[in-house]
Design a protein around this motif. Structure first.
Motif, mmCIF file in Angstrom:
data_model
loop_
_atom_site.group_PDB
_atom_site.id
_atom_site.type_symbol
_atom_site.label_atom_id
_atom_site.label_comp_id
_atom_site.label_asym_id
_atom_site.label_seq_id
_atom_site.Cartn_x
_atom_site.Cartn_y
_atom_site.Cartn_z
ATOM 1 N N LEU A 1 -27.368 30.129 73.940
ATOM 2 C CA LEU A 1 -28.827 30.173 73.906
ATOM 3 C C LEU A 1 -29.428 29.904 72.529
ATOM 4 O O LEU A 1 -30.567 29.464 72.439
ATOM 5 C CB LEU A 1 -29.325 31.525 74.415
ATOM 6 N N LEU A 2 -28.684 30.168 71.465
ATOM 7 C CA LEU A 2 -29.248 30.047 70.125
ATOM 8 C C LEU A 2 -28.697 28.849 69.351
ATOM 9 O O LEU A 2 -28.734 28.826 68.119
ATOM 10 C CB LEU A 2 -29.005 31.335 69.336
ATOM 11 N N ARG A 3 -28.204 27.856 70.056
ATOM 12 C CA ARG A 3 -27.622 26.684 69.393
ATOM 13 C C ARG A 3 -28.623 25.996 68.470
ATOM 14 O O ARG A 3 -28.316 25.648 67.341
ATOM 15 C CB ARG A 3 -27.088 25.699 70.428
ATOM 16 N N LYS A 4 -29.851 25.811 68.941
ATOM 17 C CA LYS A 4 -30.868 25.118 68.145
ATOM 18 C C LYS A 4 -31.194 25.899 66.874
ATOM 19 O O LYS A 4 -31.265 25.323 65.779
ATOM 20 C CB LYS A 4 -32.132 24.909 68.984
ATOM 21 N N GLN A 5 -31.354 27.210 66.981
ATOM 22 C CA GLN A 5 -31.662 28.033 65.813
ATOM 23 C C GLN A 5 -30.489 28.065 64.841
ATOM 24 O O GLN A 5 -30.680 28.040 63.627
ATOM 25 C CB GLN A 5 -32.022 29.464 66.240
ATOM 26 N N ARG A 6 -29.271 28.128 65.368
ATOM 27 C CA ARG A 6 -28.082 28.138 64.516
ATOM 28 C C ARG A 6 -27.945 26.817 63.767
ATOM 29 O O ARG A 6 -27.629 26.793 62.578
ATOM 30 C CB ARG A 6 -26.833 28.429 65.362
ATOM 31 N N ASP A 7 -28.211 25.703 64.452
ATOM 32 C CA ASP A 7 -28.144 24.395 63.800
ATOM 33 C C ASP A 7 -29.202 24.271 62.706
ATOM 34 O O ASP A 7 -28.937 23.719 61.638
ATOM 35 C CB ASP A 7 -28.310 23.268 64.824
ATOM 36 N N ALA A 8 -30.407 24.770 62.957
ATOM 37 C CA ALA A 8 -31.469 24.721 61.954
ATOM 38 C C ALA A 8 -31.093 25.561 60.732
ATOM 39 O O ALA A 8 -31.276 25.128 59.587
ATOM 40 C CB ALA A 8 -32.786 25.212 62.544
ATOM 41 N N MET A 9 -30.561 26.736 60.963
ATOM 42 C CA MET A 9 -30.153 27.594 59.862
ATOM 43 C C MET A 9 -29.011 26.948 59.080
ATOM 44 O O MET A 9 -28.996 26.954 57.851
ATOM 45 C CB MET A 9 -29.729 28.968 60.387
#
Length: 98
Positions: free
Chosen positions: A63-71
């Motif tokens: 679920l948090l792939r996009k946020q992890r990639d941004a970070m």
């Protein structure tokens, strides 16, 4: 450190914590209604926490792939910037000593 860098890490951490808390609440509810075992003896709390961790980890991964990639992108940018500054300082020191 800019606000954008901080907010990506804070956002990811807050969402990760929210997923864990959600899983914890669901597991507590399932234990209370008897759908899941209560654990052995006094281990109920440890059992619930461990089960919530086991459930929240794969959910966070998906679920948090996009946020992890941004970070991750922000961390890479910061590390590259630090490396460039160190290299510039090294070259400046080499030029001064020669």
């Amino acid at each position: 450190m800019s606000a954008a860098r901080t907010s990506a890490a804070i956002k990811y951490t807050a969402l990760r914590l929210a997923i864990f808390v959600g899983c914890f609440v669901v597991v507590v509810g399932l234990v209370q209604i008897g759908a899941l075992p209560k654990g052995l003896g006094d281990s109920n709390f440890v059992w619930v926490v461990l089960l919530a961790l086991v459930l929240s980890a794969p959910l966070s991964l998906v679920l948090l792939r996009k946020q992890r990639d941004a970070m991750s992108a922000q961390i890479v940018t910061k590390v590259d910037s630090a490396k460039a500054r160190l290299e510039a300082n090294r070259k400046q020191e080499d030029g001064v000593t020669q």
